[in-house]
Enzyme design. Structure first.
Site, PDB file in Angstrom:
ATOM      1  N   ASP A 150      45.200  27.580  66.129  1.00  0.00           N
ATOM      2  CA  ASP A 150      46.398  28.045  65.432  1.00  0.00           C
ATOM      3  C   ASP A 150      46.881  29.286  66.184  1.00  0.00           C
ATOM      4  O   ASP A 150      46.219  30.317  66.200  1.00  0.00           O
ATOM      5  CB  ASP A 150      45.990  28.370  63.987  1.00  0.00           C
ATOM      6  N   LYS A 162      56.603  32.151  60.566  1.00  0.00           N
ATOM      7  CA  LYS A 162      56.290  33.524  60.940  1.00  0.00           C
ATOM      8  C   LYS A 162      57.179  33.985  62.101  1.00  0.00           C
ATOM      9  O   LYS A 162      58.383  34.013  61.968  1.00  0.00           O
ATOM     10  CB  LYS A 162      54.794  33.619  61.259  1.00  0.00           C
TER      11      LYS A 162
END
Ligand SMILES: Cc1ncc(COP(=O)(O)O)c(C=O)c1O
Length: 380
Positions: free
Chosen positions: A173, A198
């Site tokens: 990730d 994000k």
């Protein structure tokens, strides 16, 4: 475009050079289906879940930035992670870095373990522990570097090599770093995942997830999950992520600079016992991080005395949002124990070093002097 610098490519991602009216921005194709000529063997698009030109532009843009071949856009970061985990089958065993996003912990422990996917949690920074966890059933390794929320670093190159040696699928990730600061496929990983909610989206106004691979057989399998499971990103949200990504380069550079200044400042405050940021000279794995990435990013965490002190600090800061999430233009302070990692039982959090006094800070684009003034008054 590959010969252009990333910032140039970001600005022109999804640019619709062939647009009939010369529009400066890619159209949002909301159509759920496409007229087909039944005499054609194959058509570029048949149904929106299988493909959509706006989503395809985003998938191409992220594949380009990650130096991969095939991009996939999902309805959320956790949808991207869960979809990638569906490549495993019942009875498989995977090794997971223990200091990982709480939602990833939740999908593995609350859902996929019920379906027969076994998980071993290891300190990914300890390569011997990772290797020792490999059993005949092991089929994959999933890590984050830097990890969430303690900003621990693992040796990505060594982990990818270990995975290759044992024929395991390696997943990571890369949300905290973005492809601008770290390119896991270049480091040897098979699948790179993102919460585009994000830094990639960057404005705290969209929920999205992305995955990139280079191997075509793996891409075929992941496409089958993407279409079969159906957690795809909508055309509107694909457009928002593409729009956000155009300014990723300048946003991240400024946010990283402020994060570095704030980490140095926080370290000097006597109420703060620990600051976790890979750019600090005293970070345990700074040199390892420097070998595998080109920056320390804009997320850090720090430790106050206890839970009350942490929650008081959050109540008193005025500029940042006190919220879950990170990577937006606004600074965000969060309390992992009650927010991002609330899905993790207290004893698990404790064993991983996620104490109740720990706060995570995502540094935004505000003036760093204003942030320091604000943090100073909150601390005092
Ligand atoms: C590192 C990391 N990965 C994945 C996710 C999940 O992403 P999303 O909220 O887009 O589903 C998050 C969300 O906070 C995250 O911080």
């Amino acid at each position: 475009m590959k010969n252009q610098q990333e910032n140039t490519r970001l600005i022109h991602n999804g640019h619709w050079k062939d647009d009939p009216i010369g529009a400066s921005s890619l159209p949002i194709y909301r159509a759920s289906t496409y007229n087909q000529d039944p005499r054609e063997d194959s058509v570029p698009y048949d149904y929106v879940r299988s493909g959509n030109p706006t989503r395809a532009a985003l998938e191409e843009a992220i594949a380009d930035l990650e130096n991969g071949q095939y991009g996939f856009a999902f309805a959320s970061g956790i949808a991207a992670i869960s979809s990638a985990l569906m490549l495993f089958k019942s009875g498989d065993h995977i090794i997971v870095g223990e200091d990982i996003y709480g939602g990833t912990y939740r999908v593995l422990t609350a859902i996929l373990e019920r379906w027969g996917l076994q998980t071993s949690w290891v300190d990914a920074a300890d390569l011997a522990a990772v290797e020792a966890a490999i059993s005949p059933e092991t089929a994959g390794i999933l890590v984050e570097s830097p990890s969430n929320p303690l900003m621990r670093i693992c040796d990505m190159i060594a982990i990818a090599e270990l995975a290759k040696k044992h024929n395991l699928l390696s997943l990571t990730d890369n949300t905290f770093m973005t492809p601008l600061l770290q390119k896991p496929l270049d480091l040897g990983f098979d699948i790179v995942l993102h919460s585009a909610t994000k830094f990639l989206g960057g404005h705290s106004d969209v929920l999205a997830g992305l995955a990139v691979v280079s191997d075509s057989a793996l891409a075929t399998r992941l496409r089958q999950v993407q279409i079969g499971f159906g957690a795809v990103l909508s055309p509107d949200d694909s457009w928002l992520v593409l729009r956000g990504m155009r300014t990723l380069g300048v946003r991240l550079a400024a946010q990283q600079q402020s994060a570095s200044a704030l980490a140095e400042w926080l370290q000097k405050q006597k109420r703060i016992s620990q600051v976790y940021y890979p750019g600090l000279a005293n970070h345990l794995h700074r040199s390892m991080h420097e070998r595998q990435s080109s920056g320390s990013g804009a997320v850090l965490s720090f430790e106050l005395e206890n839970r009350t002190a942490a929650l008081d600090f959050m109540a008193k800061v005025q500029i940042p949002l006190t919220a879950v999430s990170l990577g937006g233009v606004e600074s965000i302070v969060s309390h992992p124990a009650t927010m991002s990692h609330a899905a993790m039982p207290p004893e698990e959090r404790k064993s991983r070093g996620i104490n109740d006094g720990l706060l995570r800070l995502s540094v935004g684009l505000e003036s760093v002097d204003d942030l320091i003034t604000d943090f100073s008054q909150a601390l005092s």
